[in-house]
Design an enzyme around this catalytic site. Sequence first.
Site, PDB file in Angstrom:
ATOM      1  N   LYS A   1     -11.418  31.480 -47.761  1.00 16.55           N
ATOM      2  CA  LYS A   1     -11.310  32.886 -48.166  1.00 16.55           C
ATOM      3  C   LYS A   1     -10.702  32.987 -49.576  1.00 16.55           C
ATOM      4  CE  LYS A   1     -10.779  34.330 -43.310  1.00 16.55           C
ATOM      5  NZ  LYS A   1      -9.831  34.928 -42.330  1.00 16.55           N
TER       6      LYS A   1
ATOM      7  N   TYR B   1     -18.059  40.368 -40.381  1.00 16.46           N
ATOM      8  CA  TYR B   1     -16.971  40.727 -39.457  1.00 16.46           C
ATOM      9  C   TYR B   1     -17.327  41.934 -38.586  1.00 16.46           C
ATOM     10  CZ  TYR B   1     -13.664  37.429 -41.572  1.00 16.46           C
ATOM     11  OH  TYR B   1     -13.003  36.293 -41.982  1.00 16.46           O
TER      12      TYR B   1
ATOM     13  N   ASN C   1      -4.963  34.286 -44.039  1.00 18.96           N
ATOM     14  CA  ASN C   1      -4.935  32.994 -43.339  1.00 18.96           C
ATOM     15  C   ASN C   1      -5.954  31.992 -43.868  1.00 18.96           C
ATOM     16  OD1 ASN C   1      -7.185  34.161 -42.267  1.00 18.96           O
ATOM     17  ND2 ASN C   1      -6.472  34.176 -40.141  1.00 18.96           N
TER      18      ASN C   1
ATOM     19  N   HIS D   1     -11.955  30.646 -42.554  1.00 19.09           N
ATOM     20  CA  HIS D   1     -12.717  31.109 -41.397  1.00 19.09           C
ATOM     21  C   HIS D   1     -13.506  29.926 -40.854  1.00 19.09           C
ATOM     22  CE1 HIS D   1     -15.675  33.331 -38.980  1.00 19.09           C
ATOM     23  NE2 HIS D   1     -16.540  32.470 -39.488  1.00 19.09           N
TER      24      HIS D   1
ATOM     25  N   GLU E   1     -23.816  33.233 -38.458  1.00 23.36           N
ATOM     26  CA  GLU E   1     -23.114  33.138 -39.750  1.00 23.36           C
ATOM     27  C   GLU E   1     -23.840  32.219 -40.740  1.00 23.36           C
ATOM     28  OE1 GLU E   1     -19.238  32.004 -38.361  1.00 23.36           O
ATOM     29  OE2 GLU E   1     -18.845  34.000 -37.528  1.00 23.36           O
TER      30      GLU E   1
END
Length: 219
Positions: free
Chosen positions: A76, A116, A180, A183, A194
């Site tokens: 990310k 998402y 965080n 992914h 995805e």
Amino acid sequence: MFARSFIRQTGRQATRAFSTARASNNSLRNVAFGVGAAAALGATALATKPVHLDAPQSTIAGTEGTFSERSFVMIKPDGVSRQIVGKIISRFEERGYKLVAVKTVTPSKELAKEHYIDLAARPFYPGLVEYITSGTPVVALVWEGKDVIRQGRRMVGATNPLQSDPGSIRGTYAVSVGRNIIHASDSFESATKEIGLWFNEKELSNYQPIAWPWIFSDN
Ligand code: IDP
Ligand code: MG
């Protein structure tokens, strides 16, 4: 010897169809239930092809549960900005997984929202989309190898870094659930969605790492 049997298996995998094979599974199901059997396979095929109702799924995410299984992993914007891309990639390489695709992407709102979409009703969803589309790129990756979806999740660690094992990626580099850094697909269905969302099939490479016979052989 083990190398030879591994290579025989990979040869078979190399011929797999990449577009979702659910259609072919369905046609096998139809055969099992006598629906359009002759039309679906023909008499010869019917006589020789075993019918497995629980045959593993094959999609753009490979074949579930085999060494051709693939996971979508994304570093990310915070992971990119913190310049730990190489460290994260190294973890997957060192574990023995094969890098099938890698690119930087500055995601559009549309792409982030779709990625998402299952979380659309959650209060943090708008902030999550803002974070992913901040303008700093993400690094989109596809990794391949045995159990890469489940192992990838273990390597990444729990969503909230407070619960991530200290040795995991989030447990090493993150402290906030909202930042965080990485992914990873949480299921074969998610990996299929995805990988298809972020890549087209031409971007996915097909080669065999030289150490794979050692890494994936068994007794
Ligand atoms: P995962 O990334 O471990 O699969 P999900 O529940 O699918 O976790 O959530 C997707 C992402 O949404 C998380 O990685 C995190 O960036 C963000 N997120 C999840 N829960 C929260 C929260 O409670 N507050 C803020 N962001 C969250
Ligand atoms: Mg998730």
